[in-house]
Enzyme design. Structure first.
Site, PDB file in Angstrom:
ATOM      1  N   GLY A   1      -0.528   2.858   7.227  1.00 45.23           N
ATOM      2  CA  GLY A   1      -0.625   2.106   8.467  1.00 45.23           C
ATOM      3  C   GLY A   1      -0.093   0.686   8.391  1.00 45.23           C
ATOM      4  O   GLY A   1      -0.476  -0.165   9.202  1.00 45.23           O
ATOM      5  N   LYS A   2       0.820   0.430   7.465  1.00 43.56           N
ATOM      6  CA  LYS A   2       1.362  -0.920   7.350  1.00 43.56           C
ATOM      7  C   LYS A   2       2.185  -1.288   8.574  1.00 43.56           C
ATOM      8  O   LYS A   2       2.026  -2.371   9.145  1.00 43.56           O
ATOM      9  CB  LYS A   2       2.207  -1.029   6.061  1.00 43.56           C
TER      10      LYS A   2
ATOM     11  N   GLU B   1      -4.877  30.411 -14.533  1.00 47.92           N
ATOM     12  CA  GLU B   1      -5.777  29.795 -13.552  1.00 47.92           C
ATOM     13  C   GLU B   1      -7.232  30.156 -13.837  1.00 47.92           C
ATOM     14  O   GLU B   1      -8.134  29.326 -13.643  1.00 47.92           O
ATOM     15  CB  GLU B   1      -5.399  30.213 -12.126  1.00 47.92           C
TER      16      GLU B   1
ATOM     17  N   GLY C   1       0.810  -1.211   0.000  1.00 45.11           N
ATOM     18  CA  GLY C   1       0.000   0.000   0.000  1.00 45.11           C
ATOM     19  C   GLY C   1       0.837   1.252   0.000  1.00 45.11           C
ATOM     20  O   GLY C   1       2.030   1.200   0.304  1.00 45.11           O
TER      21      GLY C   1
END
Ligand code: ADP
Ligand code: ZN
Length: 665
Positions: free
Chosen positions: A228-229, A447, A223
């Site tokens: 959060g591994k 823009e 991931g």
């Protein structure tokens, strides 16, 4: 005086910190000294002097035996003997000639006798020879010691054990018994479910072993960064209350040859000793890169040795040893297939970025440790943070706490969180970056072009904010869009087309209203081109290929980072290029027409931007609406069916970016 002393100290530190550089400088000094003392072997300073004083007209290289013959014949008048050469000055007729011969290694006392007999003037050069001999003897020793010291330093840094500590894994392997629980991890429910059974293996290994079940050895957590591994791996260890040994793959490749492999050995040794236990290898791609796709530089050997050791260790312990290896990567496609084979990392768990519910849960977890005001609405924060990972969310909460602290607030307020989100998305405002007036004008029109197209195009996302304040990441300006949560995974063709039109709006606006084009649109054009190419080759959205998919991702079956395999002929490639160009041309023409039609609105928008630098989405819509009313045009505003969540007076939601120079993601 004091300053001088300080300088010296600095120097010392400098060389201590850069042993290689110090060594290089020292070597150069030695070599220079060497040159000065010895001179060049042939034709150096000494030789020239001798030649000049005698009016030498030519130099001849001869053999030692020839010199002897010449002495015998009485041609030679003068001889100089250096440790390596013999230089003889002779006269042939009225020509003065210098002979140079290499000295033979064996001593030849007969030669001196012969010189005496013939009355030749001779002298030897001893001093130089001595210095050179000393240096040539000492230099290798010196180099050896320098390398030794350098190595020893590197080792002791990493190992805490000096050079003899090679192989002792020491500090780089972290060992802990984490308190992390599954409740500390949110938003990755599927991954959590998949690793939950591992906890049971670790808690009651006997049960499984008695049944003859094979305990899984390796699980690959795949991931993006910050999802959060590591946290999940720790939670497995925490839930099972077993020791957690962790290393980072990237720390291996800085090591010297052989160290990585021995560290892997130590890692497994320790883990087996304290089993049941967990081994966690972060960034496994650093060592597990496919052996065929190795980098261009050295260090491959080291990586390969480390990888082989890792494979050997994983094969080495039986399925009845309750040691489970968890590894993390965000680039599964580069991994060596050997790593993914049965009995190694044969399970892969996707740890993806959280969705809305997940983000809300993560925000709740992390706001437990800080003081939030009661009016804080975490739902709104979760909505505004689509696309961010858990680590970003944790950072936002912390950043908000810092912002609140700076203002001496007692509690974190919603505005602090919103400000923190904005910072997370576009980097800190770089107000000190000066852009000149022309650049400002260009960016304003650029823009405004994006913003107008975004508001007029069905399927585009409405504008949240337009800014010409330069931010991080090299963006001179940006247009923020609010993404729709439901649309994160699937995009319809008309939405892709809308994206192309919005991207082209910047460039088209520059061309029409500035009268010239700039490099600022390069990234927009690249992205537009990529979208069209994908539509043709991957999504079957064109006539060129119809439904036939021409490119597919290879390697990792998960995520989208794999290499693409192009499965078509030269002729098709040409057809694709033609189709991409013609679609780009067609869209560009349309966009230019639209911008020209709304020229007054663009001028107005760009003018306001130049004035105040930041305008909110509602202001953009207001300007467009005013223009349409003034000219009795039917409104082309595309998003009026959705309620305008923004009220111009109130500070708006800021959301995901569309900066002009953001690669990747
Ligand atoms: P990764 O290993 O995937 O790069 P980490 O586990 O190191 O990510 O995440 C860093 C920090 O971010 C964690 O310690 C935690 O504070 C926070 N975090 C990341 N993901 C989550 C999540 N799913 N739930 C709760 N916190 C998270
Ligand atoms: Zn742009």
């Amino acid at each position: 005086m004091a300053d001088n002393k300080k300088d010296n100290n600095d120097n010392k530190n400098f060389f201590n910190d850069n042993p290689l550089l110090a060594f290089a400088i020292f070597s150069i000094v030695v070599i220079l000294l060497f040159k000065v003392f010895i001179g060049e072997p042939n034709g150096g300073g000494f030789n020239q002097m001798m030649g000049q004083s005698m009016g030498v007209s030519m130099t001849k290289k001869v053999s030692y035996s020839e010199v002897k013959k010449l002495v015998e014949k009485g041609v030679i008048k003068k001889v100089k003997i250096t440790p390596t050469t013999i230089e003889a000055l002779g006269e042939e007729g009225d020509k003065k000639i210098r002979f140079i011969a290499e000295k033979i290694p064996a001593s030849d006392p007969g030669f001196i006798k012969m010189l005496d007999k013939k009355g030749v003037e001779y002298s030897g050069v001893m001093g130089n020879g001595f210095v050179s001999e000393m240096i040539s003897m000492l230099l290798p020793i010196f180099i050896f010691f320098a390398i030794w010291i350098f190595l020893a330093k590197r080792m002791s840094k990493g190992m805490g054990g000096g050079i003899l500590g090679v192989g002792k894994a020491g500090k780089l392997i972290n060992s802990e018994k984490p308190n992390t629980k599954f409740d500390d991890v949110a938003g990755v429910d599927e991954a959590k479910d998949e690793v939950k059974e591992i906890v049971d293996f670790l808690k009651y290994p006997e049960r499984y072993i008695a049944l003859g079940a094979k305990i899984p050895k390796g699980v690959l957590l795949v991931g993006p960064p910050g999802t959060g591994k590591t946290l999940l791996a720790k939670a497995v260890a925490g839930e099972a209350s077993v020791p957690f040994f962790s290393v980072s793959g990237s720390s291996f490749i800085e090591m010297f040859v052989g160290v990585g492999a021995s560290r892997v050995r130590d890692l497994f040794e320790q883990a087996k000793k304290e089993s049941p236990s967990i081994i966690f290898i972060d960034e496994i791609d650093a060592i597990g890169k496919s052996r065929t796709s190795g980098g261009p530089m050295g260090g491959n050997d080291e990586r390969e040795q480390t990888l082989n050791q890792l494979l050997a260790e994983m094969d080495g312990f039986g399925t009845d040893t309750p040691v489970i290896v968890l590894a993390a990567t965000n680039r599964p496609e580069v991994l060596d297939p050997a790593l993914l084979r049965a009995g190694r990392f044969d399970r892969q768990v996707l740890v993806d970025k959280p969705d809305y519910e997940g983000r809300l849960a993560i925000l709740k977890i992390h706001s437990k440790d800080v003081k939030l005001s009661k009016e804080v609405n975490l739902e709104e924060i979760a909505k505004a943070t689509a696309g961010l990972a858990g680590a970003d969310l944790a950072n936002i909460i912390n950043e908000a706490a810092l912002l609140a602290g700076r203002q001496n607030k007692k509690e974190i307020e919603q505005s602090d969180l919103m400000e923190a989100i904005e910072r997370a998305f576009v980097g800190l405002e770089k107000k000190n970056r000066k852009i000149n007036d022309l650049e400002k004008r260009i960016v304003s029109y650029h823009e405004s072009g994006h913003a107008l197209m975004a508001e007029l195009t069905e399927g585009a996302t409405r504008v949240t904010k337009v800014s010409i304040i330069p931010r991080g990441l090299g963006a001179l300006g940006y247009t923020l869009h609010l993404p729709d949560e439901e649309n994160r995974f699937l995009k319809q063709k008309h939405e892709l087309m809308a994206e192309i039109d919005v991207l082209l709006g910047g460039r088209a606006s520059e061309e029409i209203f500035i009268g010239d084009i700039s490099t600022g649109a390069g990234n927009d054009l690249q992205r537009a081109t990529d979208i069209i190419k994908d539509m043709i080759t991957k999504y079957g959205m064109s006539d060129v290929a119809g439904l036939m998919v021409l490119e597919k991702n290879s390697g990792g079956a998960f995520l989208n980072g794999g290499q693409t395999i192009k499965d078509y002929s030269e002729k098709t490639a040409e057809a694709i290029d033609v189709a991409v160009k013609s679609l780009l041309d067609e869209r560009y023409k349309f966009v230019k027409e639209t911008l020209s039609e709304y020229g007054e609105a663009i001028h107005k928008m760009a003018g306001v931007l130049l004035d105040v630098e930041v305008i909110e989405g509602c202001k953009v819509r207001e300007i467009i609406e005013e223009f349409e009313k003034e000219h009795n045009k039917p409104s082309r505003l595309a998003h009026n069916d959705k309620p305008d969540v923004q009220k111009c007076a109130i500070k708006e939601d800021s959301n995901t970016e569309d900066t002009d120079k953001r690669d990747g993601e």
